[in-house]
Design a protein around this motif. Sequence first.
Motif, PDB file in Angstrom:
ATOM      1  N   ASP A   1      -4.413   1.353  -0.713  1.00 22.46           N
ATOM      2  CA  ASP A   1      -3.743   1.147  -1.576  1.00 22.46           C
ATOM      3  C   ASP A   1      -4.633   1.915  -2.730  1.00 22.46           C
ATOM      4  O   ASP A   1      -4.354   1.616  -3.925  1.00 22.46           O
ATOM      5  CB  ASP A   1      -3.677  -0.355  -2.111  1.00 22.46           C
ATOM      6  CG  ASP A   1      -4.967  -0.797  -2.201  1.00 22.46           C
ATOM      7  OD1 ASP A   1      -5.997  -0.316  -1.866  1.00 22.46           O
ATOM      8  OD2 ASP A   1      -4.874  -2.276  -2.418  1.00 22.46           O
TER       9      ASP A   1
ATOM     10  N   ASN B   1       0.722  -1.284   0.069  1.00 20.35           N
ATOM     11  CA  ASN B   1      -0.004  -0.258  -0.127  1.00 20.35           C
ATOM     12  C   ASN B   1       0.962   1.296   0.104  1.00 20.35           C
ATOM     13  O   ASN B   1       2.025   1.217  -0.283  1.00 20.35           O
ATOM     14  CB  ASN B   1      -0.860  -0.039   0.917  1.00 20.35           C
ATOM     15  CG  ASN B   1      -0.178  -0.132   2.547  1.00 20.35           C
ATOM     16  OD1 ASN B   1       0.732   0.564   2.729  1.00 20.35           O
ATOM     17  ND2 ASN B   1      -0.605  -0.878   3.454  1.00 20.35           N
ATOM     18  N   TYR B   2       0.331   2.364   0.236  1.00 21.15           N
ATOM     19  CA  TYR B   2       0.936   3.846   0.172  1.00 21.15           C
ATOM     20  C   TYR B   2       1.176   4.283   1.608  1.00 21.15           C
ATOM     21  O   TYR B   2       1.645   5.481   1.396  1.00 21.15           O
ATOM     22  CB  TYR B   2       0.352   4.709  -0.536  1.00 21.15           C
ATOM     23  CG  TYR B   2       0.017   3.981  -2.476  1.00 21.15           C
ATOM     24  CD1 TYR B   2       1.066   4.016  -3.026  1.00 21.15           C
ATOM     25  CD2 TYR B   2      -0.989   3.927  -2.665  1.00 21.15           C
ATOM     26  CE1 TYR B   2       1.035   3.337  -4.084  1.00 21.15           C
ATOM     27  CE2 TYR B   2      -1.416   3.523  -4.067  1.00 21.15           C
ATOM     28  CZ  TYR B   2      -0.389   3.235  -4.707  1.00 21.15           C
ATOM     29  OH  TYR B   2      -0.599   2.952  -6.082  1.00 21.15           O
TER      30      TYR B   2
ATOM     31  N   PHE C   1      -2.441   7.144  -2.546  1.00 20.24           N
ATOM     32  CA  PHE C   1      -1.290   7.688  -3.182  1.00 20.24           C
ATOM     33  C   PHE C   1      -1.121   9.395  -3.139  1.00 20.24           C
ATOM     34  O   PHE C   1       0.033   9.686  -3.037  1.00 20.24           O
ATOM     35  CB  PHE C   1      -1.461   7.069  -4.631  1.00 20.24           C
ATOM     36  CG  PHE C   1      -0.426   7.487  -5.356  1.00 20.24           C
ATOM     37  CD1 PHE C   1       0.923   6.995  -5.184  1.00 20.24           C
ATOM     38  CD2 PHE C   1      -0.471   8.701  -6.159  1.00 20.24           C
ATOM     39  CE1 PHE C   1       2.268   7.650  -5.905  1.00 20.24           C
ATOM     40  CE2 PHE C   1       0.708   9.020  -6.924  1.00 20.24           C
ATOM     41  CZ  PHE C   1       1.938   8.528  -6.923  1.00 20.24           C
TER      42      PHE C   1
ATOM     43  N   HIS D   1       3.652   3.074  -7.418  1.00 16.35           N
ATOM     44  CA  HIS D   1       2.697   2.149  -7.844  1.00 16.35           C
ATOM     45  C   HIS D   1       3.021   1.470  -9.071  1.00 16.35           C
ATOM     46  O   HIS D   1       2.369   0.570  -9.467  1.00 16.35           O
ATOM     47  CB  HIS D   1       1.441   3.089  -8.394  1.00 16.35           C
ATOM     48  CG  HIS D   1       2.086   4.233  -9.313  1.00 16.35           C
ATOM     49  ND1 HIS D   1       2.523   3.922 -10.583  1.00 16.35           N
ATOM     50  CD2 HIS D   1       1.744   5.773  -8.995  1.00 16.35           C
ATOM     51  CE1 HIS D   1       2.826   5.081 -11.318  1.00 16.35           C
ATOM     52  NE2 HIS D   1       2.314   6.202 -10.398  1.00 16.35           N
TER      53      HIS D   1
ATOM     54  N   ALA E   1       0.051  10.138   0.238  1.00 17.74           N
ATOM     55  CA  ALA E   1       1.464   9.843   0.268  1.00 17.74           C
ATOM     56  C   ALA E   1       2.192  10.850  -0.421  1.00 17.74           C
ATOM     57  O   ALA E   1       3.488  11.387   0.089  1.00 17.74           O
ATOM     58  CB  ALA E   1       1.840   8.548  -0.172  1.00 17.74           C
ATOM     59  N   CYS E   2       1.613  11.456  -1.357  1.00 17.27           N
ATOM     60  CA  CYS E   2       2.524  12.455  -2.443  1.00 17.27           C
ATOM     61  C   CYS E   2       2.694  13.872  -1.593  1.00 17.27           C
ATOM     62  O   CYS E   2       3.666  14.416  -1.534  1.00 17.27           O
ATOM     63  CB  CYS E   2       1.931  12.610  -3.680  1.00 17.27           C
ATOM     64  SG  CYS E   2       2.482  11.044  -4.825  1.00 17.27           S
TER      65      CYS E   2
ATOM     66  N   PRO F   1       0.726  -1.274  -5.751  1.00 19.69           N
ATOM     67  CA  PRO F   1       1.213  -0.564  -4.826  1.00 19.69           C
ATOM     68  C   PRO F   1       2.054  -1.086  -3.853  1.00 19.69           C
ATOM     69  O   PRO F   1       2.216  -2.239  -3.572  1.00 19.69           O
ATOM     70  CB  PRO F   1       0.025  -0.004  -4.067  1.00 19.69           C
ATOM     71  CG  PRO F   1      -1.123  -0.538  -4.906  1.00 19.69           C
ATOM     72  CD  PRO F   1      -0.819  -1.608  -5.934  1.00 19.69           C
TER      73      PRO F   1
ATOM     74  N   CYS G   1       5.304  -0.088  -0.622  1.00 21.36           N
ATOM     75  CA  CYS G   1       6.180   0.791   0.280  1.00 21.36           C
ATOM     76  C   CYS G   1       7.166  -0.023   1.051  1.00 21.36           C
ATOM     77  O   CYS G   1       6.963  -1.170   1.361  1.00 21.36           O
ATOM     78  CB  CYS G   1       5.380   1.528   1.371  1.00 21.36           C
ATOM     79  SG  CYS G   1       4.594   2.791   0.972  1.00 21.36           S
TER      80      CYS G   1
ATOM     81  N   MET H   1       8.737   4.060  -2.316  1.00 21.79           N
ATOM     82  CA  MET H   1       7.339   3.992  -2.751  1.00 21.79           C
ATOM     83  C   MET H   1       6.906   3.926  -3.852  1.00 21.79           C
ATOM     84  O   MET H   1       7.848   4.501  -4.655  1.00 21.79           O
ATOM     85  CB  MET H   1       6.505   4.917  -1.763  1.00 21.79           C
ATOM     86  CG  MET H   1       5.166   4.797  -1.808  1.00 21.79           C
ATOM     87  SD  MET H   1       4.075   6.148  -1.306  1.00 21.79           S
ATOM     88  CE  MET H   1       3.974   7.261  -3.082  1.00 21.79           C
TER      89      MET H   1
END
Length: 701
Positions: free
Chosen positions: A326, A95-96, A331, A388, A334-335, A401, A403, A386
């Motif tokens: 995910d 996942n993220y 995402f 995708h 996370a960014c 996805p 990490c 990290m």
Amino acid sequence: MNTRAVALVLAFWGWCCLLAQQPLNLCCFPDDIINWSPGSNADDAFNVAKVPLMPRFREPVPMKANSAQYYDGQLCNASILYPMCGECPSQGTSNYVTYQPTYWQYIDKMIYWAGSAGEGIINIPPAPSTDAAHINGVKILGNLFFPPVEFGGRQEWVQQMLTCIDGRYPYAAKLYELCSYFGFDGWFINEETGGGTTEQWCGFFDEFYNAAAADGNTSVELQWYNAQQTPDVALLTRNAATSQFLQYGIVGDNRLFANMLGCSKQDTFYKLYSGIECSQTGLTGYADQLRLAFRPAGHVGSVELFCPEENTWRANVRDFLGYGSDSDAAFNAACQTFADERTMWTNSTGNPANLDLYTWPGISGCIIERTAIASLPFTTNFCVGMGHSRYVDGVVRGAAPWCHSGVQGVMPTWRYWLDGDAMQVSLCFDDAFSGGNSIRLAGTLAQGLHLWRLFKTGISTAEASAVVRLAYKTSTSLVPSLALSTASSVAPDTFLQPSSLKEINGWSIAEYSLDGVVGSTVYMLALQLDAPKQYDDYWLHLGALSVLPTGYQPKSVTVADFAVSINTDGDATDARLTWHYDYSTDFSHFDIFLIDGNGIETLVGQTRDEAFYIAPSLFRSPSGIAQVMLVPVLADGSRQQPLRHPVDIKPSGVMPIYQNIPTQCTLGSIYTLDGRRISSLQPGINIVKQADGTAHKTLQR
């Protein structure tokens, strides 16, 4: 679907998860370690970090990005790295939403902040986090957490850990044994329960350091915290390696304690860290506290940041810690975390040369950038741990996805020090040469010269020449020049054009010969762009950079005892992979592939360690899975012959258990047969704590 039917389906899914093999990080109580021996737990192999602590290099004359930077002040970062310490996956996640700190150049020590009365008070750092810290020269400490009584602390735990038999403290020796086996650098001892005497703790510390000395280990450290604002003289003078986290509210000139501790003023920077409570102050709300220790005219103390990730990471991903971790939204969260980290560690521009003394200076406005790049070979793919997708030589080899801090590349020392403000630097996850991302420079490129400082180094070419290899992709025909400093300066004195240029899968591979600087030390690696005209929509991606000895031939890695444990029950299939090897600087990482019945290879994981877990979601293939393949990757990017392990897994699909069900339903106990919590193994299933102290799972649509 009625509630009874849902319950039956979920009960079956829960049973599949009971059989799953997800390894978890060590989070336990004193009873769990006293009889522990290396490898005695099934998850141990997955929690061993392999990268040793890399020594840091200090340049002869400080190479400052701004005038307020100094080496004297130290920064210790106490951060939560996973949502729950009792459910911390050993080898990354699919996942993220796990925390990926990447600004290691401003950190001297990392504390894995973990522990609770309900989950476990003894917590080792996750192996991937240790690998990431070590490759950047950062110490990382586990946590022995004695919480206050009102939060479940029990004095019997303190007394148990302080057990003394014939003058020996067996639990202290066991804590060192955990350090030695799992590969981290010591312990943070959070003593807020009470019940131990100074004499007992002095004996405990002596036992720990004596065990380390007998093992030839002089770098391990114990850091003490007991919510006091004054130094614990007895403990701090017991061993030179001991440090203390001083309670919040006294950030200032810690050199005043030198006489009390019988040490030099310089030594106080390494022994005393004044706490700054970051979780309550917002993203940039503690500038005034930083400046009490990190004064523009010179540093007077060191600080410990307590949970800055609350505002850079957890605030962003809080809604995705269960279902949706995910998803595209996760995402994006996370960014946003990477953007917030940039603001915190540098400033809103990400350029450490931009200094604001009056609002938020950033950590870069205080701490001079550290580096562990001091020997050959050096290589990085700029990966933040990290993505995708997973890329190999510019080609997507896996699309799911992920990490995993342990496969981070070394990020630029100065992030991002680019002359001029018209260009923007960002992380790009949609194109990479290796790993999960590249670094993207984009915007209007004005006519003229543009310098992009990347790495502070201490690479000597006294023995032989070297080459710099750069993988890049750009929107124009402009070829970057390599700019070097052979003096301890941020002003380059040598500019090189590529001696060779080729293409791999749309990426340009430029090699720059360092023959002209043989006998020198390279203190800075930078790129220079010479634009003959203005380019309005210019972009440049950096995919990888290596500094290798000329004619470099990395030593091969011997991999032994490769074993695969497959667990299959219906549609829930997962695998544990283990092996053995000896780490060296000629080694980069392992690629792990699944090969389906049609011979198609999918990259499902990467690690620097000796074990990896492949989650059930990665085994779903319409043609089944025929092989697991382990590929050693060397420092120059070359790949050894793979190791293959046959498997016989029938084609499987996705279980349709999330369709047409209520938004939430209660499921029952969260514990597996061996006591391992399983909520993190079930996508969409969250823990709900009840008022009576019990816990149930809920499924969200």
